[in-house]
Design an enzyme around this catalytic site. Structure first.
Site, PDB file in Angstrom:
ATOM      1  N   GLY A   1     -31.681  -6.709  92.642  1.00 50.19           N
ATOM      2  CA  GLY A   1     -32.185  -6.396  93.969  1.00 50.19           C
ATOM      3  C   GLY A   1     -33.390  -5.486  93.879  1.00 50.19           C
TER       4      GLY A   1
ATOM      5  N   CYS B   1     -30.114   1.025  88.961  1.00 51.66           N
ATOM      6  CA  CYS B   1     -31.251   0.843  89.864  1.00 51.66           C
ATOM      7  C   CYS B   1     -32.523   0.762  89.029  1.00 51.66           C
ATOM      8  CB  CYS B   1     -31.317   2.032  90.823  1.00 51.66           C
ATOM      9  SG  CYS B   1     -32.715   1.963  91.955  1.00 51.66           S
ATOM     10  N   LEU B   2     -33.414  -0.163  89.379  1.00 46.95           N
ATOM     11  CA  LEU B   2     -34.657  -0.309  88.613  1.00 46.95           C
ATOM     12  C   LEU B   2     -35.525   0.944  88.708  1.00 46.95           C
ATOM     13  CD1 LEU B   2     -35.552  -4.033  89.414  1.00 46.95           C
ATOM     14  CD2 LEU B   2     -34.501  -3.100  87.340  1.00 46.95           C
TER      15      LEU B   2
ATOM     16  N   HIS C   1     -26.963  -1.003  98.864  1.00 46.78           N
ATOM     17  CA  HIS C   1     -27.843  -0.242  97.963  1.00 46.78           C
ATOM     18  C   HIS C   1     -29.314  -0.407  98.372  1.00 46.78           C
ATOM     19  CE1 HIS C   1     -28.947   0.986  93.631  1.00 46.78           C
ATOM     20  NE2 HIS C   1     -30.088   0.545  94.135  1.00 46.78           N
TER      21      HIS C   1
HETATM   22 NI    NI Z   1     -32.111   0.525  93.543  1.00 45.36          NI
END
Ligand code: NI
Length: 167
Positions: free
Chosen positions: A46, A91-92, A133
């Site tokens: 995502g 998370c990226l 998220h």
């Molecule tokens: Ni994230």
């Protein structure tokens, strides 16, 4: 298409609240395509526009094994939440950090698609977690903010150190 630069925590821009998208036009579709390419390349499941320093309410998600179920959500709103699920999130924008977060297990949401059509959907498990998220990102919230102050401080110093070393 192009790969976009992903902001890294603790960048203050990650705490910007994104603005609604008034018109779903070609520019929005191009950004969504670039975000999808960036997400797949990372790889991630995502990505919110906030993370690529565009503060508008747009997210892309693909939680499928085959990476062939791209979901583009414009102006997403979570209408209902129920149940509880604890899952390890990453998370990226927070590379290398994985921590348990408690979320609603089941959600009902409304969004517009890439042609501006409004639709509603229900999600559970990983997809529900991912939508929550990413919508948090649009509200300027990063998942580490659910953790204790002590853990947040440790994550912040670790990432600041990493970023200094790779500069
Ligand atoms: Ni994230």
């Amino acid at each position: 298409m192009a790969l976009l630069k992903i902001l890294q925590y603790p960048d203050k821009r990650l705490h910007t609240v994104a603005k609604p998208i008034a018109t779903v036009d070609e520019e929005i579709r191009r950004l969504a395509a670039d975000m999808a390419e960036t997400m797949y390349a990372a790889p991630g499941v995502g990505l919110a526009a906030t993370q690529v320093d565009r503060h508008i309410r747009l997210i892309v998600i693909d939680v499928s094994e085959e990476k062939n179920r791209l979901l583009t959500l414009i102006n997403p709103v979570i209408l209902e939440r129920d149940g509880e699920i604890v899952h390890e999130e990453g998370c990226l924008s927070v590379p290398g950090i994985y921590e348990n977060v408690t979320r609603a297990e089941h959600i009902k949401a409304r969004a517009q698609d890439s042609v501006g059509q409004t639709f509603e959907f229900e999600a559970e498990g990983l997809l529900a977690i991912c939508v929550q998220h990413e919508v948090d990102h649009l509200d300027g919230k990063v998942f580490v903010e659910y953790l204790s102050r002590l853990k947040q401080d440790r994550i912040r110093s670790k990432l600041v150190k990493q970023q200094r070393e790779t500069m």
